[in-house]
Structure formats: C-alpha cells, structure tokens
Write an enzyme that holds these catalytic residues in place. Sequence first.
Site, PDB file in Angstrom:
ATOM      1  N   CYS A  42       4.602  -6.267  12.307  1.00 17.71           N
ATOM      2  CA  CYS A  42       5.716  -4.712  11.442  1.00 17.71           C
ATOM      3  C   CYS A  42       7.017  -4.720  12.197  1.00 17.71           C
ATOM      4  CB  CYS A  42       4.983  -4.171  11.830  1.00 17.71           C
ATOM      5  SG  CYS A  42       3.792  -3.661  12.932  1.00 17.71           S
ATOM      6  N   HIS A  90       7.177   3.241  12.521  1.00 15.82           N
ATOM      7  CA  HIS A  90       7.632   2.984  13.449  1.00 15.82           C
ATOM      8  C   HIS A  90       8.743   3.025  13.624  1.00 15.82           C
ATOM      9  CE1 HIS A  90       3.427   1.033  14.261  1.00 15.82           C
ATOM     10  NE2 HIS A  90       4.091  -0.049  13.934  1.00 15.82           N
TER      11      HIS A  90
HETATM   12  N1  LIG Z   1      -1.380  -1.528   9.467  1.00 17.52           N
HETATM   13  C1  LIG Z   1      -0.376  -1.833  10.103  1.00 17.52           C
HETATM   14  O1  LIG Z   1       0.446  -1.563  10.103  1.00 17.52           O
HETATM   15  C2  LIG Z   1       0.136  -3.384  10.088  1.00 17.52           C
HETATM   16  C3  LIG Z   1       1.490  -3.919  10.130  1.00 17.52           C
HETATM   17  C4  LIG Z   1       1.600  -5.231  10.377  1.00 17.52           C
HETATM   18  C5  LIG Z   1       0.604  -6.406   9.968  1.00 17.52           C
HETATM   19  N2  LIG Z   1      -1.007  -5.796  10.421  1.00 17.52           N
HETATM   20  C6  LIG Z   1      -1.833  -6.483   9.911  1.00 17.52           C
HETATM   21  O2  LIG Z   1      -2.766  -6.123   8.813  1.00 17.52           O
HETATM   22  C7  LIG Z   1      -4.315  -7.035   9.229  1.00 17.52           C
HETATM   23  C8  LIG Z   1      -4.951  -5.320   8.119  1.00 17.52           C
HETATM   24  O3  LIG Z   1      -4.178  -4.641   9.077  1.00 17.52           O
HETATM   25  P1  LIG Z   1      -5.031  -3.445   8.656  1.00 17.52           P
HETATM   26  O4  LIG Z   1      -3.866  -1.661   9.696  1.00 17.52           O
HETATM   27  O5  LIG Z   1      -4.734  -2.856   6.936  1.00 17.52           O
HETATM   28  O6  LIG Z   1      -6.127  -3.053   8.978  1.00 17.52           O
HETATM   29  P2  LIG Z   1      -7.855  -1.858   8.294  1.00 17.52           P
HETATM   30  O7  LIG Z   1      -6.899  -0.350   7.915  1.00 17.52           O
HETATM   31  O8  LIG Z   1      -8.304  -2.366   9.394  1.00 17.52           O
HETATM   32  O9  LIG Z   1      -8.119  -2.624   6.886  1.00 17.52           O
HETATM   33  C9  LIG Z   1      -8.440  -4.245   7.402  1.00 17.52           C
HETATM   34  C10 LIG Z   1      -8.883  -4.849   6.488  1.00 17.52           C
HETATM   35  O10 LIG Z   1      -9.813  -6.280   7.068  1.00 17.52           O
HETATM   36  C11 LIG Z   1     -11.124  -5.978   6.174  1.00 17.52           C
HETATM   37  N3  LIG Z   1     -11.669  -7.008   6.922  1.00 17.52           N
HETATM   38  C12 LIG Z   1     -12.670  -7.163   8.481  1.00 17.52           C
HETATM   39  N4  LIG Z   1     -12.709  -8.132   8.823  1.00 17.52           N
HETATM   40  C13 LIG Z   1     -13.208  -8.765   7.179  1.00 17.52           C
HETATM   41  C14 LIG Z   1     -14.141  -9.588   7.156  1.00 17.52           C
HETATM   42  N5  LIG Z   1     -14.383 -10.248   8.060  1.00 17.52           N
HETATM   43  N6  LIG Z   1     -13.854  -9.906   6.144  1.00 17.52           N
HETATM   44  C15 LIG Z   1     -13.191 -10.158   5.160  1.00 17.52           C
HETATM   45  N7  LIG Z   1     -12.542  -8.556   5.237  1.00 17.52           N
HETATM   46  C16 LIG Z   1     -12.126  -7.656   6.418  1.00 17.52           C
HETATM   47  C17 LIG Z   1     -11.618  -4.666   6.140  1.00 17.52           C
HETATM   48  O11 LIG Z   1     -12.516  -5.055   4.850  1.00 17.52           O
HETATM   49  P3  LIG Z   1     -13.536  -4.125   5.185  1.00 17.52           P
HETATM   50  O12 LIG Z   1     -13.157  -2.910   4.926  1.00 17.52           O
HETATM   51  O13 LIG Z   1     -14.780  -4.515   4.706  1.00 17.52           O
HETATM   52  O14 LIG Z   1     -13.796  -4.102   6.263  1.00 17.52           O
HETATM   53  C18 LIG Z   1     -10.170  -4.405   5.502  1.00 17.52           C
HETATM   54  O15 LIG Z   1      -9.649  -3.896   4.691  1.00 17.52           O
HETATM   55  C19 LIG Z   1      -4.237  -6.785  10.063  1.00 17.52           C
HETATM   56  O16 LIG Z   1      -4.264  -8.183  11.319  1.00 17.52           O
HETATM   57  C20 LIG Z   1      -2.757  -6.335  11.070  1.00 17.52           C
HETATM   58  O17 LIG Z   1      -2.640  -6.496  12.489  1.00 17.52           O
HETATM   59  C21 LIG Z   1      -1.111  -4.251   9.577  1.00 17.52           C
END
Ligand SMILES: NC(=O)c1ccc[n+]([C@@H]2O[C@H](COP(=O)([O-])OP(=O)(O)OC[C@H]3O[C@@H](n4cnc5c(N)ncnc54)[C@H](OP(=O)(O)O)[C@@H]3O)[C@@H](O)[C@H]2O)c1
Length: 337
Positions: A128, A241
């Site tokens: 990001c 950010h």
């Molecule tokens: N937040 C940001 O600003 C941002 C920016 C760029 C990239 N990212 C990337 O995007 C990804 C998600 O980030 P996020 O911020 O959205 O995280 P988050 O809010 O913690 O959400 C994680 C998601 O992944 C799912 N998940 C986890 N383990 C799983 C599994 N084994 N099988 C299926 N689903 C699973 C969770 O589902 P459950 O609820 O069922 O556990 C939840 O929907 C990460 O790789 C992160 O590095 C995030």
Amino acid sequence: MKVAIVGASGAVGQELLRLLDERNFPLDDLVLFGSTRSAGRKYTFKGKEYEVKLLQHNDDFKGVDIAFTSAGGGTSAEFAETITKYGAVMIDNSSQFRQDDDVPLVVPEINAEDALVRPRGIIANPNCTTIMMVVVLNPIEKLSHIKKIHISSYQSASGAGAAAMEELIQQYKELVETGEVKTINKFPHQLAYNVIPQIDKMMDNDYTKEEVKMFNETRKIMHSDVRTSATCVRVSSLRSHSEAVWFETERPLSVAEIRDALKSAPGVTLVDDPQNYVYPMPLESAGKDDVFVGRIRKDLADDNGSTLWLTGDQIRKGAALNAIQIGEYLIKVGNIK
Ligand SMILES: NC(=O)c1ccc[n+]([C@@H]2O[C@H](COP(=O)([O-])OP(=O)(O)OC[C@H]3O[C@@H](n4cnc5c(N)ncnc54)[C@H](OP(=O)(O)O)[C@@H]3O)[C@@H](O)[C@H]2O)c1
C-alpha cells in the site's frame, strides 16, 4: 462475469465489496470466502444477501473469472492453485508473490500492460505505501529520471487490518476508563498516544520487511533502477497512510514543473497552499480514491533533490481500489474471458 472475494470479512474485503458496488463493476455473480471465523456470515451486495463460504481445496472456483484475494500471504500461498486451476485470474493483495518473476506487480496508472503477461494466472497488488508513492512519483519520473528516494511513512492502524483498528480504539477507551492500556495484540507496543518505528517484521539488515518491500516493489513497478531507503512508522491515525518523500532526479526540477506534472496526473490530487494551512491530511483523504499531495519544495540538502508530502487511503488505492482497477483494465482490453 463471476467475481470471488477471498477474505470478505476483512478491512480490504469489505472495501472491495463497497467499491465493486460504487464503481458498478460489471459482475453477474459474486462469491465470498473466509475462514471458519467468518464462514456463514452474510453480507448484502446490491440488495442481495451473500453468505461467506469456507475456503477449501475443492472446485468452488470453477466458473470464477476474477478472484480478489486479501486473506494474508499464507492463505494466498496455500490456495493459489485451487483458486486459479479453472482459469480464474487471481488479483492478490498479499505480499506472497510480489517479487516472483512470473507474477506481474501492477499499478494501473503506471504499468497496466504488465498485467497481460501472467503465466501463473496471478497478478500481485503492490504494498500500500509503495502504491501511493509511485502514483505520485511516476509523473515526476517522466520529467527526469529519479535516482534516489528517501521516505518516512506515517501509517495508520488500519494498515494492520480490521482488528488492529479496533485495538487502537480499545486502547484509547482503556486509557480513559482505567488510565492504562491492557490490550496489545496487533502491534508490538501500545499505539495510543505513541508512534512505533516498526511495520512488519525486522529483517537481518535491521530494515523492516515493509521498508524492504518499498525498495524492491518501486523498482519492479516503475521498471527502474531507483534506490529507495524507507523508515516506516505506525502512527495513531485510524485510516489513510501519509508519507514524507525526498527524491533526487537526474536534473534539478523546479517546484512549478513538479506541480504542473502532478496537476494532470491520473489518481493524484494536488492540495498545496501551505501559506494558507492547506496540505493533505489523513482525516481528509480517508474514504477517497486519489492520492493527495502537497508541501512540494526544493530539498535544502541536495541541489537535484525535491521533497513532498502525500496522503492516501491505503485500504482504497493502497489495496482494494488498485485491485479493482486492474480488473477493470483487463475487462476494458478484453483480456479476460
Ligand atoms: N489493511 C490494509 O491497509 C492493507 C493494505 C494492502 C494490503 N493488505 C493486505 O491485504 C490482506 C488482508 O488484509 P486486511 O487488512 O483486510 O486484514 P484483516 O482485516 O485482518 O482481514 C483478513 C481476512 O482474511 C481472512 N482469512 C484469514 N485467514 C484465512 C483463511 N485461512 N482462509 C480464508 N480466509 C482467511 C479473514 O477471514 P476470517 O474473518 O474468516 O478470519 C479476513 O476476512 C493482507 O494480506 C494484507 O497484508 C492490507
């Protein structure tokens, strides 16, 4: 067009749902996936309810055209084959495949065509902080080659996911109610009333993984030999950010030239009237699509240097929006079945 979201309950997953609706993404069917924690939960999209399915190694991805995956690197690594085996294009938000030679790393404003060559059916969405920086620096690169970048980031709690955002709110609540913070799970230290100079794990060279991503991903996206030295810092804003960026170009650039290039740049909004207290701030960029840039000035320490300040919603342009723009590009050029 059948679209899947893996990680639908997460911060990025929820933003994907909002943006697919807001942008009228041309889909006929939608399927949501999660782990056992969210399987069975229901989300409404365009007036229709969709139930989250448990992500498993089965044939659930048969007929899916685009799968937006945002469930962490481990999940992407484990399920990539299951997701892509029937021809779905996997647009992945994790860092799992970003440096793989046979996986394009794409910011549509810069290198959209790279998305057309994807031997494994996977396109990686960049980090990001890097996405927002290159959207602003690419128009400047066209004026004169950028040789070096120094950057200090001010990254919001939501960059670590939905639970991290909740944790920051909880910490402030605990401070008001009891005078001390009890909940520290998502960050290595208390974040409320604090800043933490570490994002992601520490590497052997004492740079963090986030900082190393900025070095490597900037080069891959911009097809450049630029060297980026970053200090990535978690601050207690909730969303969006910010980044202070210093860059050295091959020839000295005037502030007017930089402003002109940024005025017409796609995905960028210039907010630059510092004498009147006008500059970008995370509270204002949260929930918006563009990267906002201001405080443009000459670097006092480097004749060929310039410096600027930017802020952008990392869940939008830094993740969900960029991924959807990749999908929109593939559809526009007819590169998807
Ligand atoms: N937040 C940001 O600003 C941002 C920016 C760029 C990239 N990212 C990337 O995007 C990804 C998600 O980030 P996020 O911020 O959205 O995280 P988050 O809010 O913690 O959400 C994680 C998601 O992944 C799912 N998940 C986890 N383990 C799983 C599994 N084994 N099988 C299926 N689903 C699973 C969770 O589902 P459950 O609820 O069922 O556990 C939840 O929907 C990460 O790789 C992160 O590095 C995030």
